[in-house]
Design a protein around this motif. Structure first.
Motif, PDB file in Angstrom:
ATOM      1  N   PHE A 177       1.351   4.931   0.194  1.00 51.22           N
ATOM      2  CA  PHE A 177       0.805   6.243   0.508  1.00 51.22           C
ATOM      3  C   PHE A 177       1.619   7.354  -0.138  1.00 51.22           C
ATOM      4  O   PHE A 177       1.216   8.501  -0.117  1.00 51.22           O
ATOM      5  CB  PHE A 177       0.749   6.459   2.024  1.00 51.22           C
ATOM      6  N   ILE A 234       0.850  -1.166   0.000  1.00 44.29           N
ATOM      7  CA  ILE A 234       0.000   0.000   0.000  1.00 44.29           C
ATOM      8  C   ILE A 234       0.895   1.228   0.000  1.00 44.29           C
ATOM      9  O   ILE A 234       1.686   1.429   0.894  1.00 44.29           O
ATOM     10  CB  ILE A 234      -0.963  -0.038   1.201  1.00 44.29           C
ATOM     11  N   MET A 258       4.559   7.235   3.635  1.00 46.56           N
ATOM     12  CA  MET A 258       4.132   8.591   4.011  1.00 46.56           C
ATOM     13  C   MET A 258       5.369   9.460   4.242  1.00 46.56           C
ATOM     14  O   MET A 258       5.419  10.621   3.810  1.00 46.56           O
ATOM     15  CB  MET A 258       3.300   8.501   5.295  1.00 46.56           C
ATOM     16  N   GLY A 259       6.369   8.876   4.922  1.00 46.54           N
ATOM     17  CA  GLY A 259       7.622   9.607   5.128  1.00 46.54           C
ATOM     18  C   GLY A 259       8.268   9.960   3.798  1.00 46.54           C
ATOM     19  O   GLY A 259       8.755  11.076   3.602  1.00 46.54           O
ATOM     20  N   GLY A 260       8.246   9.008   2.859  1.00 44.99           N
ATOM     21  CA  GLY A 260       8.810   9.254   1.538  1.00 44.99           C
ATOM     22  C   GLY A 260       8.105  10.407   0.852  1.00 44.99           C
ATOM     23  O   GLY A 260       8.743  11.267   0.236  1.00 44.99           O
ATOM     24  N   ILE A 283       6.637  12.959   2.259  1.00 41.66           N
ATOM     25  CA  ILE A 283       7.046  14.227   2.871  1.00 41.66           C
ATOM     26  C   ILE A 283       8.396  14.659   2.318  1.00 41.66           C
ATOM     27  O   ILE A 283       8.593  15.817   1.925  1.00 41.66           O
ATOM     28  CB  ILE A 283       7.146  14.074   4.400  1.00 41.66           C
ATOM     29  N   VAL A 284       9.337  13.702   2.260  1.00 44.57           N
ATOM     30  CA  VAL A 284      10.686  14.045   1.805  1.00 44.57           C
ATOM     31  C   VAL A 284      10.641  14.538   0.359  1.00 44.57           C
ATOM     32  O   VAL A 284      11.243  15.561   0.016  1.00 44.57           O
ATOM     33  CB  VAL A 284      11.613  12.818   1.953  1.00 44.57           C
ATOM     34  N   VAL A 294      14.513   1.812  -2.417  1.00 47.92           N
ATOM     35  CA  VAL A 294      14.960   2.395  -1.156  1.00 47.92           C
ATOM     36  C   VAL A 294      13.876   2.324  -0.091  1.00 47.92           C
ATOM     37  O   VAL A 294      14.127   1.981   1.060  1.00 47.92           O
ATOM     38  CB  VAL A 294      15.379   3.875  -1.375  1.00 47.92           C
ATOM     39  N   ILE A 295      12.639   2.640  -0.491  1.00 48.31           N
ATOM     40  CA  ILE A 295      11.612   2.853   0.524  1.00 48.31           C
ATOM     41  C   ILE A 295      10.721   1.641   0.724  1.00 48.31           C
ATOM     42  O   ILE A 295      10.430   1.247   1.845  1.00 48.31           O
ATOM     43  CB  ILE A 295      10.770   4.096   0.144  1.00 48.31           C
ATOM     44  N   VAL A 296      10.282   1.023  -0.374  1.00 48.88           N
ATOM     45  CA  VAL A 296       9.257  -0.014  -0.230  1.00 48.88           C
ATOM     46  C   VAL A 296       9.866  -1.383   0.051  1.00 48.88           C
ATOM     47  O   VAL A 296       9.343  -2.152   0.861  1.00 48.88           O
ATOM     48  CB  VAL A 296       8.370  -0.063  -1.494  1.00 48.88           C
ATOM     49  N   LYS A 330       4.118  -0.661   8.621  1.00 47.58           N
ATOM     50  CA  LYS A 330       5.366   0.020   8.290  1.00 47.58           C
ATOM     51  C   LYS A 330       5.299   0.615   6.897  1.00 47.58           C
ATOM     52  O   LYS A 330       5.844   1.696   6.654  1.00 47.58           O
ATOM     53  CB  LYS A 330       6.530  -0.958   8.372  1.00 47.58           C
ATOM     54  N   PRO A 355      12.379  -2.704   1.751  1.00 52.42           N
ATOM     55  CA  PRO A 355      12.686  -3.242   3.082  1.00 52.42           C
ATOM     56  C   PRO A 355      11.457  -3.552   3.933  1.00 52.42           C
ATOM     57  O   PRO A 355      11.610  -4.188   4.968  1.00 52.42           O
ATOM     58  CB  PRO A 355      13.506  -2.123   3.736  1.00 52.42           C
ATOM     59  N   ILE A 415       2.704   1.869   5.342  1.00 52.89           N
ATOM     60  CA  ILE A 415       1.965   3.124   5.371  1.00 52.89           C
ATOM     61  C   ILE A 415       2.848   4.223   5.926  1.00 52.89           C
ATOM     62  O   ILE A 415       2.957   5.315   5.352  1.00 52.89           O
ATOM     63  CB  ILE A 415       0.678   2.970   6.206  1.00 52.89           C
ATOM     64  N   LEU A 416       3.530   3.929   7.038  1.00 58.11           N
ATOM     65  CA  LEU A 416       4.338   4.967   7.681  1.00 58.11           C
ATOM     66  C   LEU A 416       5.507   5.374   6.801  1.00 58.11           C
ATOM     67  O   LEU A 416       5.768   6.559   6.587  1.00 58.11           O
ATOM     68  CB  LEU A 416       4.843   4.456   9.039  1.00 58.11           C
ATOM     69  N   VAL A 417       6.226   4.376   6.261  1.00 62.33           N
ATOM     70  CA  VAL A 417       7.441   4.691   5.507  1.00 62.33           C
ATOM     71  C   VAL A 417       7.103   5.416   4.210  1.00 62.33           C
ATOM     72  O   VAL A 417       7.749   6.401   3.848  1.00 62.33           O
ATOM     73  CB  VAL A 417       8.227   3.400   5.225  1.00 62.33           C
TER      74      VAL A 417
END
Lengths: 352, 343
Positions: B79, B77, B153-155, B157-158, B136-138, B147, B140, B149-151
């Protein structure tokens, strides 16, 4: 005695215990140790965010549910207090009614959203809360007749909570005994009680079932627990407590607006505090909120200084601009989920 | 001991409602259009609104289709999907502004060339970015919804902040290519040319996707992977590689959607992706996670409803989509066309 107050959840790590005691003492005596408008303001913000973050942790860390509407519930409490004070006049009854109706409304809305999304798939909840929260934020800024729109609402609080009211004509350690002090302690003790209440909840049988559902919802269902009921109940509880935190925040600021209560940035801050402090440990909220609010208040200046130091290098000044604070938070957020999924508290406890 | 009942198979024709329920989502679009026709007093404004609703729906579909496939195939998923929309919009808009001599000239052919270059550039950029994002993001956090959803979402923002670093914090205003400005009059209704182009591009993308998914071998593997990934892997296909391809394609489509959306709004900001994501989530949910057809139908419904309601009662427009989502979830809790069965 201590065991009863903390609901049997002792810190289980010397460093953690020391940090918690230090934070408690500093917050309890903040007006005396750190006199000055800005530092007392910071202390009150920390208190309120501890409750807000802990209520989010109840959902994320214990329930395993991601919500993006937590600021919406926070805002409901804040707007509840603001609107009731505005229409009923300044008074403690207005504050109580505003906070109670805000919390009730938040719980009801959480119930509706939860019933719609959680009965199908827990991840629907994240998407639906994001959609609903954005819609509500836009609606609040559009309905300026009721909510004051982008400008927000300023309102009066009872005189007993203002700086003009003196309840004793002495100065203790150079601090005037005025209503501002009373207001700080109102916030502090309310937050302390709410936090201990949440600690009680997560260590009750209800909290245990939530943990079981987080670990393996199929098995929890098979044992005979209604997974949906527990998840929805956790959502409602967390929403109501967030609304109460919002009410306290509005009382402290005597102002409520979309930026201070409903913005997406605030939601990201909350997420970050939970993750840094440690998901699924109530104490993580305390550590996370304290570190984060302090960093937000004081680190931004540092970033500014760093930006000026490298002013001649291309692109670096833009990257280190204080307005790009969110960029570094985002990076920190991703890294902490990869490398410290248990957060500071989890690390400290493991080291023991 | 009771005797087992006689085996007596019966052949019953499906009732009308059973046969219709397969087509119910399509009928629902028609119902919305008819309701709009009845509610909106002037026929010409109804036609204008219908076209703009379809255009909006097509753009949302282009953005959402990648996300729904990525979920269906690998249970990921994302985000951060909105980040691709933002980057696509910024790259595309920069290209159009740079190709001023093409996009500013009155000739339609030159304009379309400019639009084409912008689209290709944006899709290329977002595809590369999608590849990096996946690595890089998905990667791991496979298998952890929370995780993910959170990661992601962090991506998001960056990426949003990096856009501000590179393009500056101000919104960029732009003009559509000269020949795509203004509108044509059809049956007394003013139809914006650009919206017609958007509808055409959306239809091409939908038909192209349908062709790839239904008529080619790779499409067969993707569809099978959505229904039951383990079985496909057991048959010897490396779903992981297919998945990277789908993720790339989905990111590129989001980039395309970003360009179209940016030109539609005639202004781009770093939040453009996040703003569209609200509608995208609604579409993905009501369509049924993993279903391209459901996503298409859902997007058209959302686009049409939003335009009709915004005309009739502007302040309700935002809530109308959430109301639609609630209604659909009450009717079919898994979305209109649920696909993912095995997970």
């Amino acid at each position: 005695m201590l065991n009863t107050i903390l609901s049997g959840d002792l810190p289980r790590s010397k460093v953690l215990a020391a940090m918690l005691v230090a934070i408690l003492v500093c917050l309890a005596l903040a007006p005396f140790i750190f006199p000055g408008v800005r530092s007392v303001d910071t202390a009150a913000r920390i208190c309120i965010f501890i409750v807000l973050v802990a209520s989010y942790d109840l959902l994320l860390g214990y329930g395993g549910i991601v919500s993006f509407a937590h600021t919406m519930f926070f805002g409901m409490g804040a707007y509840g207090v603001a609107l009731s004070s505005k229409h009923m006049g300044a008074g403690f009854d207005a504050l109580a009614i505003g906070a109670a109706s805000g919390a009730l409304l938040a719980a009801l809305l959480a119930l509706v959203i939860g019933l719609f999304s959680l009965r199908v798939r827990a991840i629907f909840f994240a998407m639906i809360t994001l959609a609903v929260a954005s819609a509500v934020a836009v609606l609040v800024s559009q309905l300026s007749g009721i909510t004051g729109g982008e400008d927000g609402l300023s309102f009066k609080i009872p005189r007993a909570l203002g700086p003009a009211f003196k309840f004793a004509d002495i100065e203790l350690f150079g601090v005037k005994m005025n209503g501002k002090l009373l207001k700080y302690y109102l916030v502090f003790f309310s937050c302390l009680i709410l936090f201990l209440l949440m600690l009680r909840i997560v260590h009750s049988p209800f909290g245990r079932v939530l943990l079981a559902i987080r670990e393996n919802d199929f098995r929890a269902e098979a044992i005979g627990y209604r997974v949906v009921h527990y998840r929805v109940a956790a959502t409602c509880l967390s929403a109501a407590i967030a609304a109460l935190a919002g009410a306290l925040y509005a009382i402290w600021l005597r102002y409520v607006g979309p930026d201070t209560t409903l913005s997406m940035e605030l939601m990201i801050d909350i997420l970050l505090m939970v993750v840094i402090g440690g998901m699924g440990t109530m104490y993580g909220a305390v550590i996370g909120a304290t570190i984060f609010v302090l960093a937000q208040n004081y680190l931004q200046n540092l970033l500014n200084v760093a930006g000026q130091a490298v002013a001649d290098v291309p692109l670096l000044p833009q990257l280190l601009n204080a307005d790009r604070w969110l960029l570094w938070l985002g990076v920190l957020f991703i890294l902490s989920i990869y490398f410290f999924p248990t957060g500071i508290v989890g690390r400290l406890r493991k080291g023991n | 001991m009771s005797v087992a009942p006689d085996h007596s198979p019966t052949m019953a024709r499906l009732t009308l409602s059973e046969r219709l329920s397969v087509y119910a989502p399509v009928l629902l679009i028609i119902a919305i259009i008819i309701l709009g026709f009845l509610a909106i007093p002037s026929n010409s404004s109804w036609l204008t609104l219908t076209v703009s609703g379809l255009a909006m729906g097509m753009m949302i579909f282009i953005i959402a289709s990648g996300m729904t496939l990525v979920f269906g195939l690998m249970d990921v998923i994302n985000f951060g999907h909105g980040a691709f929309v933002s980057v696509g919009a910024f790259v595309g808009v920069s290209l159009i502004l740079a190709l001023q001599h093409l996009s500013g000239s009155p000739s339609l052919a030159m304009n379309l060339v400019a639009l084409f270059i912008a689209i290709i550039g944006a899709m290329g950029a977002t595809a590369v970015m999608g590849w990096a994002f996946e690595k890089v993001i998905v990667k791991p956090v496979y298998g952890h919804h929370l995780k993910q959803i959170l990661v992601t979402m962090g991506g998001l923002i960056v990426v949003e902040q990096l856009i501000i670093v590179f393009w500056g914090p101000e919104e960029i205003y732009l003009m559509r290519p000269a020949a795509l400005q203004g509108s044509i009059t059809f049956l007394g209704a003013a139809l914006e040319k650009y919206r017609l182009v958007a509808v055409a591009i959306g239809l091409i993308v939908f038909l192209g996707m349908r062709y790839v998914l239904r008529r080619t071998k790779i499409g067969l593997i993707v569809r099978a992977g959505v229904e039951n990934g383990e079985m496909v892997e057991a048959l010897g296909y490396r779903l992981r590689i297919v998945f990277i391809g789908v993720f790339l394609a989905g990111s590129a489509l989001a980039g395309l959607g970003g360009v179209l959306w940016g030109l539609y709004q005639e202004v781009v900001t770093a939040h453009i992706g996040n703003d569209t994501m609200i509608l995208v989530f609604i579409v993905v949910i009501i369509g049924g996670l993993g279903s391209v057809e459901g996503c298409f139908i859902g997007a058209l419904m959302v686009g049409l409803l939003q335009n009709y309601v915004a005309f009739l009662e502007p302040k309700v427009a935002l809530i109308s989509n959430i109301g639609l989502m609630v209604a659909i979830l009450m009717w079919r809790p898994m979305g209109m066309i649920p696909v993912v069965k095995a997970k």
